[in-house]
Design a protein around this motif. Sequence first.
Motif, PDB file in Angstrom:
ATOM      1  N   MET A  44      25.795  41.599  28.270  1.00 36.08           N
ATOM      2  CA  MET A  44      26.655  41.679  29.402  1.00 36.08           C
ATOM      3  C   MET A  44      26.965  43.156  29.675  1.00 36.08           C
ATOM      4  N   LYS A  45      26.866  43.555  30.947  1.00 32.10           N
ATOM      5  CA  LYS A  45      27.128  44.943  31.342  1.00 32.10           C
ATOM      6  C   LYS A  45      28.613  45.138  31.647  1.00 32.10           C
ATOM      7  N   HIS A  46      29.130  46.284  31.250  1.00 31.07           N
ATOM      8  CA  HIS A  46      30.510  46.638  31.578  1.00 31.07           C
ATOM      9  C   HIS A  46      30.484  47.723  32.646  1.00 31.07           C
ATOM     10  N   PHE A  47      31.082  47.412  33.797  1.00 28.40           N
ATOM     11  CA  PHE A  47      31.166  48.388  34.883  1.00 28.40           C
ATOM     12  C   PHE A  47      32.472  49.160  34.771  1.00 28.40           C
ATOM     13  N   LYS A  48      32.380  50.445  35.073  1.00 28.35           N
ATOM     14  CA  LYS A  48      33.595  51.246  35.082  1.00 28.35           C
ATOM     15  C   LYS A  48      34.255  51.093  36.450  1.00 28.35           C
ATOM     16  N   GLY A  49      35.585  50.910  36.470  1.00 33.29           N
ATOM     17  CA  GLY A  49      36.306  50.741  37.724  1.00 33.29           C
ATOM     18  C   GLY A  49      37.589  49.952  37.496  1.00 33.29           C
ATOM     19  N   PHE A  50      38.225  49.552  38.604  1.00 31.66           N
ATOM     20  CA  PHE A  50      39.486  48.822  38.529  1.00 31.66           C
ATOM     21  C   PHE A  50      39.237  47.357  38.834  1.00 31.66           C
ATOM     22  N   THR A  51      40.033  46.526  38.197  1.00 28.78           N
ATOM     23  CA  THR A  51      39.947  45.096  38.504  1.00 28.78           C
ATOM     24  C   THR A  51      40.770  44.826  39.755  1.00 28.78           C
ATOM     25  N   ILE A  52      40.584  43.694  40.336  1.00 27.53           N
ATOM     26  CA  ILE A  52      41.332  43.315  41.537  1.00 27.53           C
ATOM     27  C   ILE A  52      42.824  43.228  41.243  1.00 27.53           C
ATOM     28  N   ILE A  53      43.213  42.816  40.067  1.00 27.99           N
ATOM     29  CA  ILE A  53      44.633  42.715  39.692  1.00 27.99           C
ATOM     30  C   ILE A  53      45.261  44.104  39.619  1.00 27.99           C
ATOM     31  N   GLU A  54      44.548  45.058  39.051  1.00 24.88           N
ATOM     32  CA  GLU A  54      45.066  46.426  38.984  1.00 24.88           C
ATOM     33  C   GLU A  54      45.226  47.017  40.387  1.00 24.88           C
ATOM     34  N   CYS A  55      44.312  46.751  41.273  1.00 16.10           N
ATOM     35  CA  CYS A  55      44.402  47.248  42.654  1.00 16.10           C
ATOM     36  C   CYS A  55      45.597  46.637  43.385  1.00 16.10           C
ATOM     37  N   VAL A  56      45.796  45.350  43.230  1.00 12.17           N
ATOM     38  CA  VAL A  56      46.920  44.666  43.878  1.00 12.17           C
ATOM     39  C   VAL A  56      48.245  45.202  43.321  1.00 12.17           C
ATOM     40  N   ALA A  57      48.323  45.415  42.004  1.00 10.53           N
ATOM     41  CA  ALA A  57      49.549  45.949  41.396  1.00 10.53           C
ATOM     42  C   ALA A  57      49.836  47.360  41.919  1.00 10.53           C
ATOM     43  N   ALA A  58      48.832  48.204  42.017  1.00 11.92           N
ATOM     44  CA  ALA A  58      49.019  49.568  42.529  1.00 11.92           C
ATOM     45  C   ALA A  58      49.452  49.538  43.990  1.00 11.92           C
ATOM     46  N   LEU A  59      48.859  48.669  44.775  1.00  9.41           N
ATOM     47  CA  LEU A  59      49.225  48.528  46.181  1.00  9.41           C
ATOM     48  C   LEU A  59      50.659  48.038  46.332  1.00  9.41           C
ATOM     49  N   ALA A  60      51.090  47.091  45.506  1.00  8.11           N
ATOM     50  CA  ALA A  60      52.452  46.571  45.561  1.00  8.11           C
ATOM     51  C   ALA A  60      53.473  47.652  45.193  1.00  8.11           C
ATOM     52  N   ILE A  61      53.185  48.456  44.183  1.00  6.48           N
ATOM     53  CA  ILE A  61      54.096  49.543  43.775  1.00  6.48           C
ATOM     54  C   ILE A  61      54.196  50.581  44.884  1.00  6.48           C
ATOM     55  N   THR A  62      53.082  50.941  45.495  1.00  3.91           N
ATOM     56  CA  THR A  62      53.083  51.912  46.594  1.00  3.91           C
ATOM     57  C   THR A  62      53.877  51.389  47.780  1.00  3.91           C
ATOM     58  N   ALA A  63      53.690  50.118  48.140  1.00  2.00           N
ATOM     59  CA  ALA A  63      54.415  49.525  49.264  1.00  2.00           C
ATOM     60  C   ALA A  63      55.913  49.504  48.995  1.00  2.00           C
ATOM     61  N   LEU A  64      56.315  49.150  47.780  1.00  2.64           N
ATOM     62  CA  LEU A  64      57.728  49.109  47.415  1.00  2.64           C
ATOM     63  C   LEU A  64      58.345  50.509  47.480  1.00  2.64           C
ATOM     64  N   THR A  65      57.636  51.510  47.002  1.00  2.00           N
ATOM     65  CA  THR A  65      58.121  52.890  47.044  1.00  2.00           C
ATOM     66  C   THR A  65      58.314  53.349  48.487  1.00  2.00           C
ATOM     67  N   LEU A  66      57.359  53.076  49.354  1.00  2.67           N
ATOM     68  CA  LEU A  66      57.470  53.461  50.760  1.00  2.67           C
ATOM     69  C   LEU A  66      58.608  52.722  51.463  1.00  2.67           C
ATOM     70  N   LEU A  67      58.803  51.463  51.142  1.00  7.35           N
ATOM     71  CA  LEU A  67      59.883  50.684  51.725  1.00  7.35           C
ATOM     72  C   LEU A  67      61.246  51.253  51.326  1.00  7.35           C
ATOM     73  N   LEU A  68      61.427  51.559  50.060  1.00  9.19           N
ATOM     74  CA  LEU A  68      62.704  52.140  49.600  1.00  9.19           C
ATOM     75  C   LEU A  68      62.941  53.515  50.211  1.00  9.19           C
ATOM     76  N   ALA A  69      61.913  54.308  50.343  1.00 11.55           N
ATOM     77  CA  ALA A  69      62.051  55.632  50.969  1.00 11.55           C
ATOM     78  C   ALA A  69      62.461  55.487  52.432  1.00 11.55           C
ATOM     79  N   GLY A  70      61.885  54.531  53.127  1.00 10.35           N
ATOM     80  CA  GLY A  70      62.258  54.291  54.530  1.00 10.35           C
ATOM     81  C   GLY A  70      63.699  53.866  54.677  1.00 10.35           C
ATOM     82  N   TRP A  71      64.164  52.955  53.831  1.00  8.39           N
ATOM     83  CA  TRP A  71      65.555  52.522  53.875  1.00  8.39           C
ATOM     84  C   TRP A  71      66.504  53.684  53.588  1.00  8.39           C
ATOM     85  N   SER A  72      66.143  54.520  52.624  1.00 10.47           N
ATOM     86  CA  SER A  72      66.989  55.663  52.279  1.00 10.47           C
ATOM     87  C   SER A  72      67.109  56.627  53.449  1.00 10.47           C
TER      88      SER A  72
END
Length: 142
Positions: free
Chosen positions: A1-29
Amino acid sequence: MKHFKGFTIIECVAALAITALTLLLAGWSLTALSASNRHSLDCSVDWYVFLKEMEAGSHHFVLQEAHVDNIRVHSPQTDLDYLLQKHNDNLYLTSWSRGGYMPLFSGVEACTFKQLPGRRVLVEVTRENGEKLAGVIQFYHE
């Protein structure tokens, strides 16, 4: 079995959620900061408009007497006597001889006047929101 270097879909979704939350809080502030600055500016503006209105050349108010709770002035322009005093939560300018009144400053919880040398009066106001304001009105000479 080959191992590809990169991010899993779960890691991408988690990073996107953290970025969205940070931008939302900055906007409210930023929105909250903007609203509070606008409110404090409005309070300051109506106070300075009140002081300038009392010193306006169009009225040419001459100080007759100052008491702790009111000021009596005369306007040579209209040849009328006026009383500046707090009533309810406003500072009113009331005409003695013709009746009528004009609200000049609102949101007042307490107000005191103190006569100073040279036809000047110190006005100290406590607003309903707890803000304390003080200013000196320079009246005209007869």
